[in-house]
Design an enzyme around this catalytic site. Structure first.
Site, PDB file in Angstrom:
ATOM      1  N   THR A  44      39.028 -33.784  46.403  1.00 57.76           N
ATOM      2  CA  THR A  44      39.067 -32.892  46.550  1.00 57.76           C
ATOM      3  C   THR A  44      38.952 -32.156  47.999  1.00 57.76           C
ATOM      4  O   THR A  44      39.892 -31.117  48.652  1.00 57.76           O
ATOM      5  CB  THR A  44      37.814 -31.649  45.379  1.00 57.76           C
ATOM      6  OG1 THR A  44      38.551 -32.033  44.535  1.00 57.76           O
ATOM      7  CG2 THR A  44      38.343 -30.258  45.806  1.00 57.76           C
ATOM      8  N   ASP A 225      47.010 -30.164  41.907  1.00 54.05           N
ATOM      9  CA  ASP A 225      45.774 -30.999  41.739  1.00 54.05           C
ATOM     10  C   ASP A 225      45.517 -31.551  40.295  1.00 54.05           C
ATOM     11  O   ASP A 225      46.453 -31.209  39.498  1.00 54.05           O
ATOM     12  CB  ASP A 225      44.913 -30.248  41.967  1.00 54.05           C
ATOM     13  CG  ASP A 225      43.787 -31.228  41.781  1.00 54.05           C
ATOM     14  OD1 ASP A 225      43.738 -32.263  42.112  1.00 54.05           O
ATOM     15  OD2 ASP A 225      42.252 -30.722  41.782  1.00 54.05           O
TER      16      ASP A 225
END
Length: 733
Positions: A44, A225
DNA sequence: GGAAAGACATTTTTT
DNA sequence: ATGTCTTTCC
């Protein structure tokens, strides 16, 4: 590996605390970049930094499209970017959110009313059930849930196992009818399900060159993501969106792909290089999260999978405590063992909110809750029945949906008689038949209820409902809270709850008030927010979005809900055959590999301490079952394990007070005539010995090589199918 | 049409 | 063991 030739001033601090692989991921200038980021490797962080980096390098923020798995992740990303100049302009959201965004603006180009309503699973089911009634279809042949799963499967472009067997007599015929009626019904009422949000977006980009060009122009860089959990439609959406002059970055970990049942295909990430021209990749392998023992154990488990991307995680942390493996007598014992372990950790200085308990299926939380209650240990269940799924919340939202989209059939059916206004099943069916025959929306049929043959009493109820709608539709669409209030008052929904003597209704009332409060908050925060965007928000939030750390309580959740989270101390309960792998995945290689990944995901959430437990007996709704431990446990090297046995007969319960109980003998090592990898040397009919199932008779050998599977009829545990590769069978002569 | 009692199946994970 | 669906009776 090529990185940007120069760094603009002011951007260096973005790289300061990164390792070289992370830096490469952040600064890489490949047209298409795949960042394979193992668990706990700072995925992340790399993604966020990359966005920030691109912006400092001169990319306008509004040219960035960032797609995340959950709204929470998107909000987090936005939050971090806000500090950058212009960082607030980044479009960040989920795939479904993006699809909705596109279709609200350009849906009419492909025949979709921009006021469409989003259907969740519940709504889908209610539409489908209505179709069963309309078409007079028996539920016996094909259950609504299975039909729905098949519809979704088909919309997602197939891939993997179909959820139902269409070759069964009569099933295909019925399914086709249901499918067509479902699609038609949704279209007619301006309803889109989750799959449609993606599918119709793809169709939009395919059919409308100008729209596609517009967004290709706007988004110079697309970032995704959790790419390992994308499905085929999502991949197509990206491919249509990313033209030759754009760039794309995807981040993910094939070993953490756990949404196959929802259409995700691991191949997306494995084939990234083929799907996107000129792709390059960066591997993040340094794990910052876990101790040596935890990471080593997890790696040993995941290594056994065949379909994976070559990578090897390492950590520079100490080995730490071994993985604690506790064998319990039954679920009750396991609950107590979990509670005892929590207490031990707390004694050692851990806070309750540093501890999490994971299980494969939500049903397992019950036993653990009971045990935690017993010991007065505070806990919170993450997910479970989520706020926006609650009946009362959905009721109120359905009222609101009918204001936004009068043709929303699912919403209409849901609330037409809630609270009771004399419109029962018979009246609804009459109305529906009438509407169906004339191709009317239900709400348009309602004023003509008399024609439809609806009783006088029911007509009165409908009349009142229609008047309420007319009144509220005259209100401005923002702010939202007054609309909800008007609906609650005008419908008598609130009054009914207030007058109820039922305890349950009490808490329902609280939830309704909470929803109104949520709307007020929305009104205050979202300057441009109207009813429609409020409803959209409500439809697209997920369970995982609700998680808050620092609660002062132990967190209980399913492994799926645990994805992306980390905790200092982790307990995995129910590490048994039947749960890990889940019984329903057996007999399918891809399914079994996913089960292993699921266990891997669970293990890699742990930072400092990991405890795994399993029960040898478990009560199910059919009665008591013997349970063998999960085969994944067998793959953990013995020197990373500390075993505890609470299942032996002598004084098992006293062991709860002495956590350092002595271990039991590890299963026999693979020395004597252990058969692995191939079926050579084993013949059908032979007696064999399994380390946990005990003695049995080999009944069948199927497949070949590493995939060979055997059926063994065990003397005690009955017939089981095993993957020979993992079975550790011994010949009994 | 509605409430209550009884039958029934139900357990994987969820945007 | 629970919640959902069906049946039964008012």
């Amino acid at each position: 590996m090529s990185t940007s030739p120069y760094i603009r001033p002011g951007a260096e601090h973005l790289l300061e605390d990164l390792n070289s692989a992370q830096r490469a991921a952040v600064t890489h200038d490949a047209r298409a970049l795949l960042v394979v980021a193992g668990a706990g490797t700072g995925k992340t962080r790399a993604l966020t930094r990359r966005v920030a980096w691109l912006i400092t390098q001169g990319l306008p923020p509004h040219a960035v499209l960032a797609i995340t798995f959950t709204n929470k992740a998107a909000d987090e990303l936005k939050r971090r970017l806000v500090t950058l100049p212009g960082g607030g302009g980044v479009w960040a959201g989920t795939f479904h959110g993006f699809g909705s965004f596109l279709l609200r603006r350009h849906g009419d180009a492909v025949g979709i009313d921009p006021r469409f309503t989003i259907l969740d699973r519940d709504d889908q089911l209610s539409v489908l059930k209505a179709i069963y009634k309309d078409l007079d279809i028996e539920k016996g042949v094909l259950r609504p849930v299975d039909a729905l799963a098949m519809i979704s499967h088909r919309k997602n472009g197939g891939g993997g196992r179909p959820p139902i067997d269409l070759t069964m007599p009569g099933v295909a015929f019925i399914f086709d009818q249901l499918h067509d009626a479902y699609v038609e019904r949704l279209r007619g009422a301006d309803l889109l399900d989750f799959d449609d949000l993606l599918l119709d977006s793809v169709r939009l980009l395919e059919e409308c060159d100008d729209v596609a060009a517009l967004y290709r122009e706007r988004f110079a860089h697309v970032l995704v993501d959790e790419y390992q959990d994308t499905n085929l439609v999502q991949r197509d959406l990206l491919r249509h969106l990313v033209g030759p002059h754009q760039r794309i970055t995807v981040v993910g970990d094939p070993d953490q792909s756990i949404y196959r049942w929802r259409g995700a295909v691991v191949r997306n990430i494995l084939d990234f290089g083929e799907d996107f021209e000129g792709a390059e990749q960066v591997l993040l392998e340094r794990n910052y999260r876990s101790t040596g023992h935890i990471l080593g154990a997890a790696e040993a488990v995941i290594e056994r999978n065949r379909e994976r991307h070559a990578k090897r995680l390492y950590t520079e942390r100490e080995d730490g405590q071994r993985v604690l493996l506790t064998r319990c007598r039954d679920a009750e014992d396991e609950g107590r063992a979990v509670a005892a372990q929590v207490e031990t950790w707390v004694r050692q200085g851990r806070r309750h909110d540093q501890i999490a308990v994971f299980y494969r299926i939500n049903a397992l939380s019950r036993g653990i809750e009971l045990a935690l209650n017993d010991r007065r240990i505070p806990y919170v269940i993450v997910a479970g029945t989520e706020f926006f799924q609650r009946r009362e919340v959905k009721d109120v939202l359905s009222y609101a949906r009918l204001i936004a989209n009068p043709r929303d059939e699912a919403a209409f059916t849901r609330i037409v008689n809630v609270p009771r206004r004399g419109v029962g099943a018979t009246s609804i069916q009459r109305l529906r038949d009438f509407a169906l025959a004339r191709e009317l929306a239900l709400t348009d049929a309602a004023p003509r209820a008399e024609e439809a043959g609806v009783s006088k009493r029911a007509r009165g109820g409908l009349q009142r409902l229609l008047e309420l709608f007319a009144k509220v539709r005259a209100m401005p669409r923002a702010p939202v809270a007054p609309i909800l209030e008007a609906l609650l008052e005008g419908s008598g929904y609130r009054a009914t709850l207030e007058d109820s003597a039922d305890d349950l209704d009490r808490s329902r009332l609280e939830n309704v008030d909470e929803l109104v409060a949520y709307a007020r908050e929305f009104d205050a925060k979202e300057a441009s927010g109207d009813l429609q965007s409020f409803l959209e928000r409500a439809a697209l939030v997920s369970d995982q979005d609700g998680y808050v750390g620092e609660s002062g309580r132990v967190s209980l959740m399913s492994v799926h809900a645990a994805k992306g989270l980390e905790f200092p101390c982790v307990l995995i309960a129910g590490a048994e055959m039947g749960y890990f792998p889940h019984a329903r995945s057996l007999g399918e290689d891809a399914g079994e590999e996913e089960e292993r990944r699921l266990f891997y995901v669970a293990m890699t959430r742990a930072q400092d301490e990991l405890a795994v437990s399993h029960a040898v007996r478990r009560q199910t709704y059919m009665g008591e079952e013997h349970r063998a431990p999960s085969p994944y446990i067998l793959d953990i090297p013995e020197d990373r394990l500390e075993r505890r046995d609470l299942a032996t007969w002598s004084g098992a319960s006293s062991l709860f007070d002495q956590p350092s109980a002595t271990g039991y003998a590890p299963p026999p090592d693979d020395d004597v005539s252990v058969v692995r990898e191939t079926g050579l040397g084993l013949e059908v009919g032979e007696r064999v010995l399994h380390p946990y199932f005990g003695p049995g008779r080999l009944e069948e050998v199927g497949g070949g090589g590493a995939d060979a599977r055997v059926t063994v009829d065990f003397d005690v545990h009955g017939r089981k199918q095993l993957l020979l590769r993992h079975a550790r069978l011994e010949r009994l002569s």
